[in-house]
Design an enzyme around this catalytic site. Structure first.
Site, short mmCIF file in Angstrom:
data_model
loop_
_atom_site.label_atom_id
_atom_site.label_comp_id
_atom_site.label_asym_id
_atom_site.label_seq_id
_atom_site.Cartn_x
_atom_site.Cartn_y
_atom_site.Cartn_z
N LEU A 65 -55.36 -42.32 48.69
CA LEU A 65 -56.21 -41.64 47.93
C LEU A 65 -57.65 -41.70 47.83
O LEU A 65 -58.40 -42.45 47.90
CB LEU A 65 -55.27 -41.13 47.22
N PRO A 66 -58.38 -40.33 47.55
CA PRO A 66 -59.99 -40.17 47.63
C PRO A 66 -60.39 -40.78 46.31
O PRO A 66 -61.35 -42.03 46.95
CB PRO A 66 -60.24 -39.24 47.87
N THR A 97 -59.88 -46.72 47.41
CA THR A 97 -60.59 -47.86 46.85
C THR A 97 -61.27 -47.07 44.81
O THR A 97 -61.05 -45.71 45.18
CB THR A 97 -62.38 -47.41 46.95
N LYS A 172 -62.91 -55.12 46.93
CA LYS A 172 -63.41 -54.11 46.75
C LYS A 172 -64.85 -53.54 46.51
O LYS A 172 -65.68 -53.10 47.83
CB LYS A 172 -62.19 -52.83 47.07
N LYS A 247 -69.20 -43.09 45.41
CA LYS A 247 -67.96 -43.39 44.16
C LYS A 247 -68.27 -44.54 44.21
O LYS A 247 -68.26 -44.92 43.44
CB LYS A 247 -66.19 -42.74 44.59
#
Ligand code: NAD
Length: 297
Positions: A65-66, A97, A172, A247
């Site tokens: 998912l975003p 992420t 990450k 993001k």
């Protein structure tokens, strides 16, 4: 073989789901955008109409998912959140992420219901997702990670254990801060060379055999036409969106604030990507930051 519910079939999720299908898993796919799940039925996926439909009979859930808000919505929603829908003993693997806080919060809620969970954000991009060569940067217990290995092996080539819940998310955001910095540096070097009369392809070949060699240059060249299958060569479409890089840099800056870490290069990269997005390029691949450095822009 068990049945997998797969949530989020965008640029990364769709090829990852396809690779699970290729090795014989039963996969039920769900996305808020039905236009993205429909094509997967041709590859053998069962298209689900709701989260509850997706998880029916599934012993494993994978989410791609975003951002934090989507992950919290899918797992923690008061009505129809996965933490409530899944039976104890189910394994959940979140490949999105997200911030370390979000990963830890969702993991704690899942474990509270007897659901095994790891955070497993990925590195390798859309090409790595398609070729099943992703690296999974994992946080969680060794036992939960062992259960996840067969699924991760179907979608990637490296399963790396960073530590306890949330550690995959930390690894990450460190990786993507470094990626942003070397992508911008690569663009600067190629533009400087071009402005001084060099062919970007010739310069790229030289840099690849010199100390400026890096991942962006080797696998993700930002100059259109230098690399046949790069996002740059298809109008900066279908890769890793500038909005998503923004993001991730925001997550890195938040983490740096919490840990009082100095990240001057990451902070500058964040500002450059924010500026690039304000020029209307948020949906373009992140390598399009090259255009911010070009005189005509
Ligand atoms: P994307 O925007 O293409 O796909 C995300 C999908 O999630 C969309 O199709 C969206 O409709 C769906 N979605 C959102 N909310 C949902 C919900 N509540 N229920 C079901 N589906 C929902 O993004 P992407 O490029 O596939 O990236 C996914 C994640 O992977 C992001 O966290 C990104 O940072 C990370 N990532 C992307 C890349 C890349 O190269 N694209 C590389 C590494 C990591």
């Amino acid at each position: 073989m068990g049945s997998i519910a797969f949530f989020g079939c965008g640029n990364m999720g769709a090829p990852m789901a396809r690779n699970l299908l290729k090795v014989g898993f039963t996969v039920r796919v769900f996305d808020l955008n039905p236009a993205l799940t429909a094509p997967l039925s041709a590859d053998g996926a069962i298209v689900a109409g709701s989260p509850a439909d997706a998880v029916a009979g599934a012993d494993t859930v994978i989410t791609m998912l975003p951002h934090d808000a989507a992950v919290r919505a899918v797992y923690l929603a008061e009505q129809g959140g996965l933490v409530d829908l899944l039976s104890a003993g189910t394994l959940a693997i979140d490949c999105s992420t997200v911030s370390p806080e979000c990963a830890r919060e969702v993991s704690a809620a899942a474990h509270g219901r007897g659901i095994a969970m790891i955070d497993a954000p990925v590195s390798g991009g859309v090409a790595g997702a398609a070729a099943a060569t992703l690296s999974f940067l994992c946080g969680g217990s060794a036992d939960d990670l062992e259960r996840a290995r067969p699924f991760l092996a179907a979608m990637g080539k490296n399963t790396l254990h960073a530590g306890s819940a949330g550690a995959g998310a930390v690894a990450k955001i460190c990786n993507n801060m470094l990626l942003a910095v070397h992508m911008i540096g690569t663009c600067e070097a190629l533009q400087l060379g071009a402005d001084n009369g060099l062919d970007p392809k010739v310069l790229s070949d030289i840099l690849l055999k010199s100390s400026g060699r890096n991942w962006s240059l080797e696998l993700y060249n930002p100059w259109p036409g230098v690399m046949e299958n790069s996002a740059a060569s298809r109008g900066y479409t279908g890769g890793f969106q500038t909005d998503l890089m923004n993001k991730d840099l925001g997550l890195a800056m938040e983490a740096a604030l919490h840990s009082k870490s100095a990240t001057p290069m990451g902070a500058l990269a964040k500002q450059l990507y924010a500026l690039h997005a304000t020029h209307g390029h948020g949906k373009l691949d992140f390598s399009s930051i090259l255009t911010l450095l070009q005189k005509e822009n």
